[in-house]
Design a protein around this motif. Structure first.
Motif, PDB file in Angstrom:
ATOM      1  N   VAL A   1       0.819  -1.218   0.000  1.00  0.00           N
ATOM      2  CA  VAL A   1       0.000   0.000   0.000  1.00  0.00           C
ATOM      3  C   VAL A   1       0.855   1.272   0.000  1.00  0.00           C
ATOM      4  N   PRO A   2       1.903   1.366   0.861  1.00  0.00           N
ATOM      5  CA  PRO A   2       2.715   2.597   0.772  1.00  0.00           C
ATOM      6  C   PRO A   2       3.327   2.805  -0.608  1.00  0.00           C
ATOM      7  N   SER A   3       3.788   1.718  -1.249  1.00  0.00           N
ATOM      8  CA  SER A   3       4.406   1.956  -2.561  1.00  0.00           C
ATOM      9  C   SER A   3       3.358   2.319  -3.609  1.00  0.00           C
ATOM     10  N   ALA A   4       2.144   1.759  -3.478  1.00  0.00           N
ATOM     11  CA  ALA A   4       1.099   2.134  -4.437  1.00  0.00           C
ATOM     12  C   ALA A   4       0.718   3.599  -4.268  1.00  0.00           C
ATOM     13  N   TRP A   5       0.610   4.042  -2.995  1.00  0.00           N
ATOM     14  CA  TRP A   5       0.311   5.457  -2.773  1.00  0.00           C
ATOM     15  C   TRP A   5       1.398   6.340  -3.349  1.00  0.00           C
ATOM     16  N   LEU A   6       2.656   5.932  -3.061  1.00  0.00           N
ATOM     17  CA  LEU A   6       3.775   6.759  -3.532  1.00  0.00           C
ATOM     18  C   LEU A   6       3.839   6.807  -5.050  1.00  0.00           C
ATOM     19  N   SER A   7       3.459   5.688  -5.701  1.00  0.00           N
ATOM     20  CA  SER A   7       3.570   5.663  -7.163  1.00  0.00           C
ATOM     21  C   SER A   7       2.774   6.810  -7.767  1.00  0.00           C
ATOM     22  N   MET A   8       1.628   7.124  -7.158  1.00  0.00           N
ATOM     23  CA  MET A   8       0.821   8.238  -7.683  1.00  0.00           C
ATOM     24  C   MET A   8       1.326   9.582  -7.170  1.00  0.00           C
ATOM     25  N   PHE A   9       1.728   9.585  -5.889  1.00  0.00           N
ATOM     26  CA  PHE A   9       2.229  10.817  -5.285  1.00  0.00           C
ATOM     27  C   PHE A   9       3.458  11.330  -6.039  1.00  0.00           C
ATOM     28  N   VAL A  10       4.371  10.411  -6.380  1.00  0.00           N
ATOM     29  CA  VAL A  10       5.593  10.820  -7.069  1.00  0.00           C
ATOM     30  C   VAL A  10       5.259  11.422  -8.438  1.00  0.00           C
TER      31      VAL A  10
ATOM     32  N   GLY B   1       9.665   7.119  -9.192  1.00  0.00           N
ATOM     33  CA  GLY B   1       8.249   6.800  -9.364  1.00  0.00           C
ATOM     34  C   GLY B   1       8.071   5.466 -10.055  1.00  0.00           C
ATOM     35  N   ALA B   2       8.886   5.231 -11.085  1.00  0.00           N
ATOM     36  CA  ALA B   2       8.783   3.958 -11.802  1.00  0.00           C
ATOM     37  C   ALA B   2       9.117   2.802 -10.859  1.00  0.00           C
ATOM     38  N   SER B   3      10.108   2.988  -9.987  1.00  0.00           N
ATOM     39  CA  SER B   3      10.470   1.913  -9.062  1.00  0.00           C
ATOM     40  C   SER B   3       9.337   1.614  -8.094  1.00  0.00           C
ATOM     41  N   PHE B   4       8.737   2.671  -7.535  1.00  0.00           N
ATOM     42  CA  PHE B   4       7.638   2.437  -6.594  1.00  0.00           C
ATOM     43  C   PHE B   4       6.460   1.765  -7.298  1.00  0.00           C
ATOM     44  N   THR B   5       6.199   2.176  -8.536  1.00  0.00           N
ATOM     45  CA  THR B   5       5.111   1.555  -9.277  1.00  0.00           C
ATOM     46  C   THR B   5       5.394   0.080  -9.497  1.00  0.00           C
ATOM     47  N   PHE B   6       6.649  -0.209  -9.869  1.00  0.00           N
ATOM     48  CA  PHE B   6       7.016  -1.605 -10.079  1.00  0.00           C
ATOM     49  C   PHE B   6       6.894  -2.393  -8.781  1.00  0.00           C
ATOM     50  N   LEU B   7       7.330  -1.773  -7.678  1.00  0.00           N
ATOM     51  CA  LEU B   7       7.251  -2.448  -6.376  1.00  0.00           C
ATOM     52  C   LEU B   7       5.798  -2.747  -6.023  1.00  0.00           C
ATOM     53  N   ALA B   8       4.915  -1.781  -6.271  1.00  0.00           N
ATOM     54  CA  ALA B   8       3.490  -1.991  -5.980  1.00  0.00           C
ATOM     55  C   ALA B   8       2.942  -3.135  -6.823  1.00  0.00           C
ATOM     56  N   LEU B   9       3.330  -3.176  -8.091  1.00  0.00           N
ATOM     57  CA  LEU B   9       2.851  -4.251  -8.972  1.00  0.00           C
ATOM     58  C   LEU B   9       3.396  -5.604  -8.528  1.00  0.00           C
ATOM     59  N   ALA B  10       4.687  -5.638  -8.182  1.00  0.00           N
ATOM     60  CA  ALA B  10       5.310  -6.909  -7.823  1.00  0.00           C
ATOM     61  C   ALA B  10       4.727  -7.437  -6.516  1.00  0.00           C
ATOM     62  N   THR B  11       4.615  -6.572  -5.493  1.00  0.00           N
ATOM     63  CA  THR B  11       4.061  -7.041  -4.220  1.00  0.00           C
ATOM     64  C   THR B  11       2.593  -7.410  -4.385  1.00  0.00           C
TER      65      THR B  11
END
Lengths: 227, 248
Positions: free
Chosen positions: B61-70, B100-110
């Motif tokens: 959840v934190p990485s998904a939030w950050l993906s949009m925030f970034v 941002g791309a890393s957080f998005t990838f992290l959200a997708l992977a998790t």
């Protein structure tokens, strides 16, 4: 150069692009051939089962339209950039947003409209029912201006770059997704006999939104690229 | 006030400021991570339905939030650079994209790891997953455009236009995809309603969110410093920074 109004300038830009397209008719045909081959590849890949194909056909046509239109996008600004007339467009006293809107219009007329006709013909050949065919064509008609407008924007962003075509596809295809979703959903619903007004209104709304916003963004992108 | 802003937005000052601030942010982030991970992995009870495997929420959840925030940070910084010609805006926007791309990838992977035990599959064509994937494509497109244009100022301006167009487009894409299909659970934490999550699970989640945010800020400052040095590599102050004060 004697001034003239913004409207005459717009008409001149549109007329020039259409004339150039007409003089190089062969280049209009190429995307059409590409489109036809793409549509014909799917039956070969899926197998000749007629029912499956008829269900999938509208979606295949939509994807083929998206891909074919992406291929013609680099031409929107490439020639003008090469011979320097793009700089003159940017320097002209008329609003650049209006002029790039005309470029997008020319792209729609030469790159999208022939595809719609050909797509309709292909679907008729493959035996799509009339109601579905009408929903598909109306969806394409309402949705394809968005594709041209967003594509023109991306074309402005990548003008003069090496490897521009691939980059263009990378930039535009994600932004094409809403149009693809509503367009294919309309055709699917039509095949089930469900009314498709909602999708048509949404596609028309997207078109109006793109028509109002993208010319300004395209003008800003051109100015950013030309420096 | 305006003068102070201008001073702050000048690359040498920002560089010094970032160098001072980022270790502190890394420290705070490490503390928050320690507390949040302890809270999430040890203190919070197991979920009554999902058992222990729900704990991946503290990363997901934190990485998904950050993906949009970034993305918002990137677009805002780009807009500042484009509209007011503030060089720091260009630099920050450029530094944001890979994060941002890393957080998005992290959200997708998790999310995918979480989906396997819960939904029985790595990937479903669900609205949120799909729009998150599209967000990743938007980041990648932005990065590709940035690297294709050699002149950094021109790249920054083109990138800013693209990022701003993306901001208009993301809600449209999101809602169209939502309309297309949805399987993902609805929002659990909203401001208007009581969260449908126990407080013992919620507090570690908020802690982890803050930990991710501070980590992002710290890494962003480091990346920004590198970008500043590359942007300004021909200026005197960077040369002095690299070789010590010039003897005249």
């Amino acid at each position: 150069m004697s001034g003239g109004t913004a409207l005459t300038a717009a008409r001149a830009v549109l007329g020039r692009d259409l004339l150039r397209a007409w003089r190089r008719r062969g280049e209009i045909v190429q995307p059409l051939v590409f489109f036809t081959i793409t549509v014909y590849l799917f039956p070969l890949a899926i197998g000749p089962a007629h029912d499956t194909l008829r269900v999938l056909l509208p979606s295949i046509v939509w994807v083929a339209v998206l891909l074919s239109m992406t291929l013609t996008l680099p031409d929107v600004f490439a020639a003008d950039h090469a011979d320097g007339s793009l700089d003159h467009l940017a320097l002209s006293p008329h609003p650049l947003a209006l002029l790039v809107l005309m470029k997008a219009g020319a792209h729609w007329l030469t790159g999208a409209a022939p595809l719609l006709v050909l797509g309709g013909l292909l679907c008729a050949v493959f035996g799509l029912e009339t109601y579905t065919l009408r929903a598909l064509l109306l969806g394409l008609l309402l949705g394809s201006p968005v594709l041209s407008l967003i594509g023109t924007l991306a074309s402005a962003l990548t003008v003069g770059l090496r490897g521009g075509t691939l980059l263009l596809a990378l930039l535009t295809l994600p932004m094409y997704i809403p149009v693809l979703i509503f367009g294919t959903s309309a055709a699917r619903n039509a095949a089930l006999g469900i009314p498709v007004q909602a999708e048509m209104y949404l596609l028309a709304g997207l078109s109006v939104l793109a028509l109002t916003l993208t010319p300004w963004a395209t003008a800003a992108a051109l100015r950013a690229r030309l420096g | 006030m305006f003068e102070r802003f201008h001073k702050f937005a000048s690359p040498p000052h920002f560089h010094a400021f970032a160098r001072m601030l980022s270790p502190w942010l890394f420290g705070v982030s490490a503390l928050l991570f320690a507390a949040g991970l302890f809270g999430g992995l040890v203190y919070a009870p197991a979920d009554y339905q999902q058992g222990e495997s729900f704990r991946i929420i503290y990363i997901h959840v934190p990485s998904a939030w950050l993906s949009m925030f970034v993305y918002m940070v990137m677009a805002s910084a780009g807009a500042v650079g484009l509209i007011w010609k503030v060089k720091m805006g260009d630099i920050v926007a450029r530094a944001c994209a890979p994060l941002g791309a890393s957080f998005t990838f992290l959200a997708l992977a998790t999310g995918s790891l979480w989906g396997k035990p819960m939904w029985g599959t790595w990937w479903v064509w669900d609205a949120r997953l799909t729009s998150e994937l599209i967000l990743l494509f938007l980041y990648l497109g932005y990065m590709a455009l940035q690297s294709a244009i050699e002149d950094r100022r021109a790249a920054a301006r083109a990138g800013a236009v693209l990022a701003i167009v993306g901001v208009v487009n993301i809600p449209i894409i999101h809602y169209s995809v939502e309309w297309w299909s949805t399987l993902h659970q609805g929002a659990t934490i909203t401001k208007l309603d009581r969260p449908s999550m126990d407080i013992s699970m919620l507090i570690p989640l908020l802690g982890m969110t803050l930990a991710f945010k501070t980590l992002f800020a710290a890494v962003l400052l480091v990346r920004t410093r590198c970008e500043i040095l590359e942007f300004e590599q021909h200026t005197n102050w960077v040369r002095e920074l690299a070789t010590g004060p010039e003897v005249r």
